[in-house]
Design a protein around this motif. Sequence first.
Motif, short mmCIF file in Angstrom:
data_model
loop_
_atom_site.label_atom_id
_atom_site.label_comp_id
_atom_site.label_asym_id
_atom_site.label_seq_id
_atom_site.Cartn_x
_atom_site.Cartn_y
_atom_site.Cartn_z
N ALA A 87 0.86 -1.19 0.00
CA ALA A 87 0.00 0.00 0.00
C ALA A 87 0.89 1.23 0.00
O ALA A 87 2.10 1.13 0.20
CB ALA A 87 -0.91 0.02 1.23
N GLU A 88 0.25 2.39 -0.22
CA GLU A 88 1.02 3.61 -0.09
C GLU A 88 0.17 4.70 0.53
O GLU A 88 -1.06 4.70 0.43
CB GLU A 88 1.61 4.05 -1.43
CG GLU A 88 0.67 4.71 -2.38
CD GLU A 88 1.30 4.97 -3.74
OE1 GLU A 88 2.47 4.61 -3.92
OE2 GLU A 88 0.62 5.51 -4.61
N VAL A 89 0.87 5.61 1.19
CA VAL A 89 0.21 6.70 1.91
C VAL A 89 0.69 8.02 1.32
O VAL A 89 1.89 8.24 1.14
CB VAL A 89 0.55 6.65 3.41
CG1 VAL A 89 -0.11 7.81 4.15
CG2 VAL A 89 0.13 5.31 4.02
N LEU A 90 -0.26 8.90 1.03
CA LEU A 90 0.05 10.25 0.57
C LEU A 90 -0.41 11.23 1.64
O LEU A 90 -1.60 11.26 1.97
CB LEU A 90 -0.67 10.56 -0.74
CG LEU A 90 -0.50 9.59 -1.91
CD1 LEU A 90 -1.29 10.09 -3.11
CD2 LEU A 90 0.95 9.43 -2.27
N LEU A 91 0.49 11.99 2.19
CA LEU A 91 0.15 12.98 3.21
C LEU A 91 0.08 14.34 2.53
O LEU A 91 1.05 14.81 1.95
CB LEU A 91 1.20 12.98 4.32
CG LEU A 91 1.47 11.61 4.96
CD1 LEU A 91 2.57 11.71 6.00
CD2 LEU A 91 0.20 11.06 5.58
N LEU A 92 -1.07 14.96 2.59
CA LEU A 92 -1.35 16.16 1.80
C LEU A 92 -1.03 17.44 2.56
O LEU A 92 -1.03 17.47 3.79
CB LEU A 92 -2.82 16.17 1.38
CG LEU A 92 -3.34 14.92 0.68
CD1 LEU A 92 -4.81 15.10 0.31
CD2 LEU A 92 -2.51 14.57 -0.54
N ASP A 93 -0.78 18.48 1.79
CA ASP A 93 -0.54 19.79 2.39
C ASP A 93 -1.80 20.33 3.07
O ASP A 93 -2.93 19.95 2.70
CB ASP A 93 -0.12 20.79 1.31
CG ASP A 93 1.39 20.83 1.13
OD1 ASP A 93 2.10 20.42 2.06
OD2 ASP A 93 1.84 21.27 0.07
N ASP A 94 -1.61 21.23 4.00
CA ASP A 94 -2.74 21.89 4.66
C ASP A 94 -3.57 22.64 3.62
O ASP A 94 -3.04 23.29 2.72
CB ASP A 94 -2.26 22.87 5.71
CG ASP A 94 -1.61 22.18 6.90
OD1 ASP A 94 -1.86 20.98 7.08
OD2 ASP A 94 -0.85 22.85 7.63
N GLY A 95 -4.88 22.53 3.75
CA GLY A 95 -5.76 23.27 2.86
C GLY A 95 -6.03 22.60 1.54
O GLY A 95 -6.81 23.11 0.73
N VAL A 96 -5.42 21.45 1.30
CA VAL A 96 -5.61 20.72 0.04
C VAL A 96 -6.76 19.73 0.20
O VAL A 96 -6.84 19.02 1.21
CB VAL A 96 -4.33 19.98 -0.37
CG1 VAL A 96 -4.58 19.07 -1.56
CG2 VAL A 96 -3.23 20.98 -0.69
N THR A 97 -7.66 19.69 -0.77
CA THR A 97 -8.78 18.76 -0.73
C THR A 97 -8.75 17.83 -1.94
O THR A 97 -8.85 18.31 -3.08
CB THR A 97 -10.13 19.51 -0.72
OG1 THR A 97 -10.16 20.39 0.40
CG2 THR A 97 -11.29 18.53 -0.64
#
Length: 284
Positions: A87-97
């Motif tokens: 599996a993989e995890v993407l951690l998004l920037d603040d304010g990104v939807t």
Amino acid sequence: MPDATRRGFLRISGGLLSAATVGTAGCLNDDSVTYTRWIPATFDPMVMYVNLHVLSQHHRMWEGGSEDPPYGLDFEDVAVVIGTSDAEVLLLDDGVTPEIDAREVGEHGGMTIYERDSRTAGFVASDGDVLVEAHTQDAVEEVIDARTGETARLRDEDETFDVVTKRAGEGDLVHVPNLDAPDVHRREASSAQVSEETSEVRIAVRADEDEFLDAEDEVRARDHVNVDEVVEDADAGVLVVEGTADTENLPEAFGLVSEASGSEEVTERDESPQPDDQTAEETG
């Protein structure tokens, strides 16, 4: 070096995949290596952690973007990728939807799970800040449970994985190859604190004490790694090598990209879910 693409490099670990510095992440009793919180005990020990915000500043592999970005995300919207073969995890920037155009199939651990019509990732889960991709819904749920502490993590069940990842540290780029083949007796983790021209590198190798010399010779013989210091810890059964590498050669130094005649081959076979591109910073 091969003209490999940014996305191709992220795929090398096999899937999607507040960095502690390489020089301060050696304590075995702390929780400084945050990416291992996401990895369930049932997963194999092959991992790649990528801090895209740092690497995109210093390496041409991360240049450019996609004309049709997945989930409506631009490359700059993702801060960190934690990739495994499962599996993989993407951690998004603040304010990104993220925009997920898929069929909702349930909720788990505070995240909504979707089934995708995709060859590379059959299921994706998101809470708006994080994306978890995998071939199966079970794998997605295991990752979520590992992060929340609802299931055992690999670092708690595999002592060697725990030792080498903590001794290597988190850095901006981490590679833990799967070296569990029957004829391989050592396991390792490599991390880099990435800078514009020269990056600090730390490699932790697990070996028996009588194999330390051979392990050190092997690391010193690697292309693109300049060894400055070697520390032997017989009690932990680990050899820690500190040094530097030219930032442009980090993929080769970590064995991630083949140098064969201009091809785009990779040294790790890619058999797992292929993230649709990116990463983001973990918040806890």
